[in-house]
Design a protein around this motif. Structure first.
Motif, PDB file in Angstrom:
ATOM      1  N   LEU A  58       0.998  -1.061   0.178  1.00 39.22           N
ATOM      2  CA  LEU A  58      -0.256   0.479   0.170  1.00 39.22           C
ATOM      3  C   LEU A  58       0.684   1.319  -0.284  1.00 39.22           C
ATOM      4  CD1 LEU A  58      -2.642  -0.831   2.793  1.00 39.22           C
ATOM      5  CD2 LEU A  58      -3.202  -1.027   0.026  1.00 39.22           C
ATOM      6  N   ALA A  59       1.897   1.069   0.736  1.00 37.60           N
ATOM      7  CA  ALA A  59       2.945   2.553   0.647  1.00 37.60           C
ATOM      8  C   ALA A  59       3.117   3.069  -0.744  1.00 37.60           C
ATOM      9  CB  ALA A  59       3.554   2.292   1.832  1.00 37.60           C
ATOM     10  N   PHE A  60       4.200   1.132  -1.447  1.00 37.87           N
ATOM     11  CA  PHE A  60       4.151   1.780  -2.528  1.00 37.87           C
ATOM     12  C   PHE A  60       3.061   2.248  -3.943  1.00 37.87           C
ATOM     13  CE2 PHE A  60       8.069  -1.504  -1.315  1.00 37.87           C
ATOM     14  CZ  PHE A  60       9.018  -0.287  -1.208  1.00 37.87           C
ATOM     15  N   ILE A  61       2.413   1.901  -3.874  1.00 44.75           N
ATOM     16  CA  ILE A  61       0.660   2.546  -4.294  1.00 44.75           C
ATOM     17  C   ILE A  61       0.598   3.899  -3.660  1.00 44.75           C
ATOM     18  CG2 ILE A  61      -1.058   1.880  -4.619  1.00 44.75           C
ATOM     19  CD1 ILE A  61      -1.062  -0.883  -4.618  1.00 44.75           C
ATOM     20  N   GLY A  62       0.731   4.008  -2.460  1.00 39.41           N
ATOM     21  CA  GLY A  62       1.444   5.324  -2.098  1.00 39.41           C
ATOM     22  C   GLY A  62       2.039   6.021  -2.959  1.00 39.41           C
ATOM     23  N   ASP A  63       3.262   5.478  -2.971  1.00 36.66           N
ATOM     24  CA  ASP A  63       4.028   6.516  -3.438  1.00 36.66           C
ATOM     25  C   ASP A  63       3.666   7.022  -5.388  1.00 36.66           C
ATOM     26  OD1 ASP A  63       7.125   7.862  -3.411  1.00 36.66           O
ATOM     27  OD2 ASP A  63       7.281   5.999  -3.659  1.00 36.66           O
ATOM     28  N   GLY A  64       3.687   5.674  -5.348  1.00 33.64           N
ATOM     29  CA  GLY A  64       3.506   5.493  -6.967  1.00 33.64           C
ATOM     30  C   GLY A  64       2.435   7.058  -7.560  1.00 33.64           C
ATOM     31  N   LEU A  83       4.632   4.509   8.144  1.00 35.62           N
ATOM     32  CA  LEU A  83       4.667   3.557   9.739  1.00 35.62           C
ATOM     33  C   LEU A  83       4.464   2.517  10.039  1.00 35.62           C
ATOM     34  CD1 LEU A  83       5.168   5.261  12.156  1.00 35.62           C
ATOM     35  CD2 LEU A  83       3.110   6.703  12.094  1.00 35.62           C
ATOM     36  N   ILE A  84       3.135   2.068   9.240  1.00 35.88           N
ATOM     37  CA  ILE A  84       2.562   1.055  10.106  1.00 35.88           C
ATOM     38  C   ILE A  84       3.319   0.326   9.894  1.00 35.88           C
ATOM     39  CG2 ILE A  84       0.425  -0.746   9.936  1.00 35.88           C
ATOM     40  CD1 ILE A  84      -0.933   2.180   9.557  1.00 35.88           C
ATOM     41  N   ALA A  85       3.716  -0.259   8.623  1.00 36.07           N
ATOM     42  CA  ALA A  85       4.949  -0.955   8.049  1.00 36.07           C
ATOM     43  C   ALA A  85       6.136  -1.511   9.179  1.00 36.07           C
ATOM     44  CB  ALA A  85       5.165  -1.311   7.293  1.00 36.07           C
ATOM     45  N   ALA A  86       6.614   0.200   9.645  1.00 33.52           N
ATOM     46  CA  ALA A  86       7.846   0.651   9.781  1.00 33.52           C
ATOM     47  C   ALA A  86       7.504  -0.510  11.341  1.00 33.52           C
ATOM     48  CB  ALA A  86       8.405   1.425  10.449  1.00 33.52           C
ATOM     49  N   MET A  87       6.380   0.070  12.221  1.00 37.06           N
ATOM     50  CA  MET A  87       5.653  -0.668  13.398  1.00 37.06           C
ATOM     51  C   MET A  87       5.349  -1.969  14.255  1.00 37.06           C
ATOM     52  SD  MET A  87       6.235   2.017  15.565  1.00 37.06           S
ATOM     53  CE  MET A  87       7.205   2.788  14.714  1.00 37.06           C
ATOM     54  N   ARG A 107       3.777  -1.351  24.635  1.00 39.21           N
ATOM     55  CA  ARG A 107       2.784  -0.794  22.901  1.00 39.21           C
ATOM     56  C   ARG A 107       2.387   0.207  22.823  1.00 39.21           C
ATOM     57  NH1 ARG A 107       0.742  -6.262  23.069  1.00 39.21           N
ATOM     58  NH2 ARG A 107      -0.856  -5.391  23.181  1.00 39.21           N
ATOM     59  N   ILE A 108       1.732   0.537  23.872  1.00 36.09           N
ATOM     60  CA  ILE A 108       1.398   2.233  23.929  1.00 36.09           C
ATOM     61  C   ILE A 108       2.148   2.983  24.044  1.00 36.09           C
ATOM     62  CG2 ILE A 108      -0.219   3.624  25.675  1.00 36.09           C
ATOM     63  CD1 ILE A 108      -1.453   1.220  26.463  1.00 36.09           C
ATOM     64  N   LEU A 109       3.468   3.014  25.044  1.00 39.97           N
ATOM     65  CA  LEU A 109       4.167   3.839  24.760  1.00 39.97           C
ATOM     66  C   LEU A 109       5.227   4.102  23.536  1.00 39.97           C
ATOM     67  CD1 LEU A 109       5.697   3.255  28.169  1.00 39.97           C
ATOM     68  CD2 LEU A 109       4.755   5.364  27.240  1.00 39.97           C
ATOM     69  N   VAL A 110       5.974   3.101  22.992  1.00 38.49           N
ATOM     70  CA  VAL A 110       6.421   2.992  21.607  1.00 38.49           C
ATOM     71  C   VAL A 110       5.568   2.839  20.749  1.00 38.49           C
ATOM     72  CG1 VAL A 110       8.345   1.372  20.348  1.00 38.49           C
ATOM     73  CG2 VAL A 110       8.021   1.278  22.917  1.00 38.49           C
ATOM     74  N   PHE A 111       4.211   1.824  20.577  1.00 32.11           N
ATOM     75  CA  PHE A 111       3.896   2.449  18.692  1.00 32.11           C
ATOM     76  C   PHE A 111       2.348   3.501  18.820  1.00 32.11           C
ATOM     77  CE2 PHE A 111       4.838  -2.066  19.828  1.00 32.11           C
ATOM     78  CZ  PHE A 111       6.821  -1.494  19.173  1.00 32.11           C
ATOM     79  N   VAL A 112       1.342   3.364  19.953  1.00 32.20           N
ATOM     80  CA  VAL A 112       0.102   3.701  19.911  1.00 32.20           C
ATOM     81  C   VAL A 112       0.219   5.522  19.698  1.00 32.20           C
ATOM     82  CG1 VAL A 112      -1.365   4.328  20.937  1.00 32.20           C
ATOM     83  CG2 VAL A 112      -0.996   1.750  20.901  1.00 32.20           C
ATOM     84  N   ILE A 113       1.203   5.628  21.103  1.00 27.65           N
ATOM     85  CA  ILE A 113       1.535   6.868  20.960  1.00 27.65           C
ATOM     86  C   ILE A 113       1.950   7.687  19.812  1.00 27.65           C
ATOM     87  CG2 ILE A 113       2.326   8.944  22.511  1.00 27.65           C
ATOM     88  CD1 ILE A 113       2.034   7.643  24.900  1.00 27.65           C
ATOM     89  N   PRO A 114       3.251   7.556  19.728  1.00 25.83           N
ATOM     90  CA  PRO A 114       4.264   7.586  18.410  1.00 25.83           C
ATOM     91  C   PRO A 114       3.560   7.402  17.060  1.00 25.83           C
ATOM     92  CG  PRO A 114       5.241   6.760  19.600  1.00 25.83           C
ATOM     93  CD  PRO A 114       3.968   6.667  19.752  1.00 25.83           C
ATOM     94  N   VAL A 115       2.504   6.651  17.166  1.00 27.86           N
ATOM     95  CA  VAL A 115       1.721   6.090  15.110  1.00 27.86           C
ATOM     96  C   VAL A 115       0.722   7.464  15.430  1.00 27.86           C
ATOM     97  CG1 VAL A 115       0.389   4.981  14.647  1.00 27.86           C
ATOM     98  CG2 VAL A 115       2.783   4.005  15.068  1.00 27.86           C
ATOM     99  N   THR A 116       0.212   7.899  16.930  1.00 29.32           N
ATOM    100  CA  THR A 116      -1.351   8.817  16.937  1.00 29.32           C
ATOM    101  C   THR A 116      -0.431   9.307  16.792  1.00 29.32           C
ATOM    102  OG1 THR A 116      -1.954   7.311  17.913  1.00 29.32           O
ATOM    103  CG2 THR A 116      -2.815   9.463  18.231  1.00 29.32           C
TER     104      THR A 116
END
Length: 156
Positions: free
Chosen positions: A54-60, A89-93, A113-122
């Motif tokens: 999906l990221a590659f489709i978006g970039d293309g 971002l989601i793929a990296a996480m 998960r909340i500290l490292v993923f949810v807060i930064p991703v949000t």
């Protein structure tokens, strides 16, 4: 100085690279499905591949519409950039979770998960999706040209 021909060649090259990568990832996905690799690692790996596609489709799509005329093209440029930034971002996480699973044979704790993923991703997603008004991550001008802005390096 960029000539129009050089710009179009660069766009075509980048679109080609993106869709070549999509094609290769689809082959990997097909292999995983065909060989019924259904253990947790492969399920998580399939999600990583799906979000990367999906990221590659978006970039293309970003490359394909950048600098083109039209109101709907302008909107598509924003949507494609949102797709690209969100999915990478989601793929990296998910990749981080995948390697955590491989190393420790378990998922990270809920607090982790909340500290490292949810807060930064949000935070990153909010900054990305408000960029048409804040102009902090990227801008798309009246000629429909994408421009990186001050917070884009922080997003990475």
């Amino acid at each position: 100085m960029n000539t129009p021909l050089l710009v179009h060649q660069m766009q075509a090259l980048n679109i080609g690279i993106d869709f070549f990568c999509v094609f290769e990832l689809l082959i990997i996905l097909r292999y995983i499905r065909r060989h019924t690799l259904a253990i947790e690692e492969y399920i998580l790996f399939r999600y990583i591949i799906a979000f990367t596609i999906l990221a590659f489709i978006g970039d293309g799509t970003c490359w394909a519409v950048n600098g083109r005329d039209g109101t709907w093209i302008h909107i598509l440029n924003y949507l494609a950039n949102f797709l690209y930034m969100s999915c990478q971002l989601i793929a990296a996480m998910l990749t981080f979770v995948f390697f955590y699973w491989i190393i420790y044979s378990k998922l990270p704790s809920r607090k982790f998960r909340i500290l490292v993923f949810v807060i930064p991703v949000t935070a990153v997603l909010l900054l990305t999706y408000t960029t048409p008004w804040t102009r902090l991550v990227f801008t798309i001008d009246q000629q429909n040209l994408y421009q990186r802005e001050i917070l884009l390096p922080l997003m990475s």
